[in-house]
Scaffold this motif. Structure first.
Motif, PDB file in Angstrom:
ATOM      1  N   ALA A   1       0.832  -1.202   0.000  1.00 37.20           N
ATOM      2  CA  ALA A   1       0.000   0.000   0.000  1.00 37.20           C
ATOM      3  C   ALA A   1       0.870   1.257   0.000  1.00 37.20           C
ATOM      4  CB  ALA A   1      -0.919  -0.005   1.217  1.00 37.20           C
TER       5      ALA A   1
ATOM      6  N   PHE B   1       2.248   1.667  -3.490  1.00 40.13           N
ATOM      7  CA  PHE B   1       1.087   2.002  -4.319  1.00 40.13           C
ATOM      8  C   PHE B   1       0.801   3.507  -4.229  1.00 40.13           C
ATOM      9  CE2 PHE B   1      -3.458   2.576  -4.847  1.00 40.13           C
ATOM     10  CZ  PHE B   1      -3.912   1.568  -5.672  1.00 40.13           C
ATOM     11  N   LEU B   2       0.674   3.996  -2.983  1.00 43.61           N
ATOM     12  CA  LEU B   2       0.333   5.407  -2.795  1.00 43.61           C
ATOM     13  C   LEU B   2       1.477   6.319  -3.216  1.00 43.61           C
ATOM     14  CD1 LEU B   2      -1.448   5.192   0.657  1.00 43.61           C
ATOM     15  CD2 LEU B   2      -2.511   5.819  -1.500  1.00 43.61           C
TER      16      LEU B   2
ATOM     17  N   LEU C   1       1.766   6.698  -6.997  1.00 39.36           N
ATOM     18  CA  LEU C   1       0.728   7.519  -7.619  1.00 39.36           C
ATOM     19  C   LEU C   1       0.850   8.991  -7.207  1.00 39.36           C
ATOM     20  CD1 LEU C   1      -2.387   5.176  -7.454  1.00 39.36           C
ATOM     21  CD2 LEU C   1      -1.111   5.865  -9.475  1.00 39.36           C
ATOM     22  N   PHE C   2       1.176   9.242  -5.928  1.00 36.36           N
ATOM     23  CA  PHE C   2       1.373  10.633  -5.490  1.00 36.36           C
ATOM     24  C   PHE C   2       2.460  11.292  -6.345  1.00 36.36           C
ATOM     25  CE2 PHE C   2      -0.076   9.642  -0.874  1.00 36.36           C
ATOM     26  CZ  PHE C   2      -1.377   9.964  -1.211  1.00 36.36           C
TER      27      PHE C   2
ATOM     28  N   LEU D   1       2.421  11.248   3.954  1.00 35.86           N
ATOM     29  CA  LEU D   1       1.032  11.000   3.571  1.00 35.86           C
ATOM     30  C   LEU D   1       0.782   9.516   3.343  1.00 35.86           C
ATOM     31  CD1 LEU D   1      -0.077  13.707   0.956  1.00 35.86           C
ATOM     32  CD2 LEU D   1      -1.307  12.988   3.004  1.00 35.86           C
TER      33      LEU D   1
ATOM     34  N   VAL E   1      -1.928   7.291   5.492  1.00 31.43           N
ATOM     35  CA  VAL E   1      -3.092   6.680   4.835  1.00 31.43           C
ATOM     36  C   VAL E   1      -3.045   5.159   4.945  1.00 31.43           C
ATOM     37  CG1 VAL E   1      -4.293   6.385   2.642  1.00 31.43           C
ATOM     38  CG2 VAL E   1      -3.373   8.614   3.256  1.00 31.43           C
TER      39      VAL E   1
END
Lengths: 154, 501
Positions: free
Chosen positions: A103, A106-107, A110-111, A124, A128
């Motif tokens: 995760a 993943f985040l 994309l960020f 962040l 999250v």
């Protein structure tokens, strides 16, 4: 991604016919005239018919442009591929790496692609990831895989 | 009467009230952020409601959607970007009012008349659903077959764009519904030897894919410009609302009635209700020339319409199991999961749950006044959250949500496939709502068709001999033929059909 109507129609016509041919191989129900194939055959014929009409009505469109991509910059087309790739990455990696690592990557990925300020990305992503873990694992009892963190599982 | 008391006890449980409050805040947030829709909010809530008992699960969705549809007005009025498609119809009008220095008035009107519309729709739901359920008890497979077909037909013909593309969307949905062995013949269709496909495609991953993942892909491909400057300070929003109600009572009533009716028609929801309502408002207005310059009349009428449509959509959903819009299509899936199978018997076997749903509807709409006020005051901060941060979080939420239903990675793949499919469909003018409706109703349509055909023993006349079935059947066929009839009529009157593309 916009396809030319003629091309879409052709694809639908072919798809509908494949559905019909495949559904015809379903065995008949003994003692009944209505087998499991009837409903899919009707649907397949419908799709094929719509495809044919769409091909006909699209014939006036510019044939040289089979499809166009609405992204204004190549980077944005790349972003769409990245969204899809990230999902595939998650599905393939989550059992091995565990939810936390997957995760987070993943985040963070994309960020980064969407242009979030660099120094905010890591904090962040951590917050999250932990937040979702609490919500789904602890509160909703979804068995998110632990992977590398199996040893500290709670 | 004891059922009503029981229903109150179910709703006014501290835990349920907590769920309602939390989902209200979630709904307000989702609605206020452009690009996130009320349908998406519902799809994301499905995995969350998984562990809940029926009443809080339904309460969660009712509250979140009502709040989201109102909150969509906020960025529409302040930034000229509708928060949800349901606010798009009057977004320009509301923004023009803000530029005229009437931000308080238009935001207040959005809030107050959303509440009025919502309460009106709820009242209609509460009064008509049980009566309709009585009638529906008499229905046989013939009536249900035509009813489902009529619902699917409405979905195709009401959806924006070309009906032909709507038909393709619908057929795709029906085809997806045939996957698996849950059909009258119990033969595994289109499973290609896959065990995961045996019981068919799970509704939740498909929904999350089609409504949420597709949105993230769309964002990634065509990122919208950063938000405009935000107007300073919002004062007293309730001032002058009573006067508006006295000045435009007919508009409020018309918007609410129309919204409820459109909501109840399968396939059309709050967004279409708002568009039609705004158009009607302009047409029947005494001052149509003021529309577009910052005139509150249309905002009031369509603001009431979109919220009343939400409740209207629940009428066919609860009574017949036929969703009135995309939101109730998702809700029906949840009802089945919770053992509250929609249909007339629901009103007999579980009346306390139905009454609880009604109470939640009233409660959610009343709660909208104070919470909506807070949302408007907080709008400045909510709208500052950049979408570059939100979209990845939503995507991760989708993944975990799709996984949560069966704890299967397969569902993540299904979600992705349908997300891409929905993105491609929408980019090419194929509406999504008919696909979802076809997917939800496909099994029911086939079941009733096969049962009816066996009963009729090959005679098609039997589909029309029962009076209600006959009327529904003729209505359905007339709608299908309407484009042909219209074309012939146009040709005869010498009007050349204008092609839009």
């Amino acid at each position: 991604m916009r396809l030319n109507d003629t091309l879409t129609g052709l694809l639908l016509l072919g798809f509908g016919l494949v559905v019909v041919l495949y559904a015809r191989t379903f065995p008949a129900t003994p003692g009944s005239s209505i087998g499991p194939g009837l409903f899919p055959i009707v649907i397949g014929l419908g799709i094929a018919a719509c495809g044919a009409v769409l091909m006909w009505s699209g014939r006036k469109q510019n044939f040289l442009r089979w499809f166009e991509f609405e992204a204004r910059q190549p980077r944005m087309a790349l972003n769409a591929a990245l969204v899809i790739g990230t999902l595939i990455f998650y599905a393939l990696a989550v059992d091995e790496l565990g939810f936390f690592v997957t995760a987070f990557l993943f985040l963070a990925g994309l960020f980064l692609a969407f242009g979030v300020t660099r120094r905010w990305i890591a904090p962040l992503a951590v917050v999250v990831t932990l937040g979702l873990h609490v919500a789904f694992y602890s509160l909703l009892h979804v068995p998110l895989p632990w992977g590398w963190f199996e040893g500290i599982a709670w | 009467m004891s059922h009503v008391l029981e229903a109150f006890r179910l709703v006014f449980d501290p835990a349920v009230l907590g769920v309602i409050l939390a989902s209200a805040l979630f709904g307000l947030f989702v609605g206020a952020v452009p690009g996130l829709t009320a349908t998406m909010a519902t799809a994301l809530l499905v995995p969350v409601t998984f562990m809940m008992s029926p009443v809080p699960a339904i309460a969660c969705m009712v509250t979140a959607t009502a709040m989201a549809i109102f909150a969509g007005d906020i960025p529409g009025a302040l930034l000229r970007i509708p928060g949800t498609p349901a606010s798009a119809a009057y977004c320009d009008e509301a923004y023009a009012m803000t530029r005229n220095g009437q931000a308080e008035l238009v935001l207040g009107a959005g809030l107050v008349f959303s509440v009025v519309g919502g309460l009106f729709g709820t009242t209609v739901l509460v009064t008509t659903a049980p009566v309709l359920a009585e009638v529906a008890l008499q229905f046989s497979s013939f009536e249900y077959f035509w009813l489902v077909l009529l619902g699917l037909t409405c979905a195709v013909f009401i959806a924006p764009g070309r009906p032909l593309k709507g038909v393709v969307s619908l057929l795709l949905g029906l085809l997806i519904a045939t996957v698996g062995f849950e059909n009258p013949a119990a033969y595994p269709r289109f499973t290609f030897g896959s065990e995961a496909l045996m019981s068919g495609l799970q509704l939740t991953p498909v929904m999350i894919g089609m409504f949420a993942v597709s949105e993230v892909i769309r964002y990634a491909v065509s990122r919208t410009a950063p938000l405009d400057e935000f107007p300073q300070g919002i004062g007293r929003i309730f001032r002058g609302q009573g006067e508006l109600l006295r000045k435009y009572p007919l508009q409020v009533l018309r918007g609410s009635v129309l919204g409820t009716a459109i909501g109840a028609l399968p396939g059309a929801g709050a967004d279409i209700a708002a568009w039609i309502s705004y158009g009607l408002s302009k047409r029947f207005s005494r001052t149509p020339e003021k529309f577009g310059t910052g005139h509150v009349e249309g905002v009031i009428e369509s603001g009431a319409a979109n919220n009343s449509a939400l409740a209207g959509a629940w009428i066919p959903a609860l009574v017949f199991g036929i969703p009135g819009d995309s939101i109730t299509a998702i809700v029906i899936g949840v009802l089945y999961m919770k053992g509250m199978n929609p249909g007339p018997t629901l009103f007999i076997e579980n009346p306390q749950n139905i009454y609880a749903v009604f109470i939640v509807f009233f409660l959610a709409n009343l709660l909208m006044l104070p919470l909506g006020w807070i949302a408007i005051k907080a709008a400045k901060n909510v709208l500052r959250v950049p979408r570059s941060v939100l979209m990845p979080i939503i995507l991760l939420f989708c993944v975990v949500g799709a996984f949560a239903i069966n704890n299967a990675v397969f569902d993540i793949g299904a979600m992705l496939v349908f997300g891409i499919l929905a993105y491609l469909m929408e980019a090419n003018g194929f509406p999504i709502a008919p696909t979802i409706l076809g997917l939800v109703l496909g099994g029911m349509l086939e079941q009733n068709l096969v049962t009816s055909m066996i009963k009729a023993d090959g005679s098609f006349g039997a589909f029309f001999t029962r009076p209600i079935a006959g009327a529904l059947g003729i209505a359905t066929i007339l709608i299908w033929l309407s484009p042909l009839i219209l074309r012939r009529f146009r040709r005869r009157t010498g009007l050349r059909e204008q092609t839009t593309e």
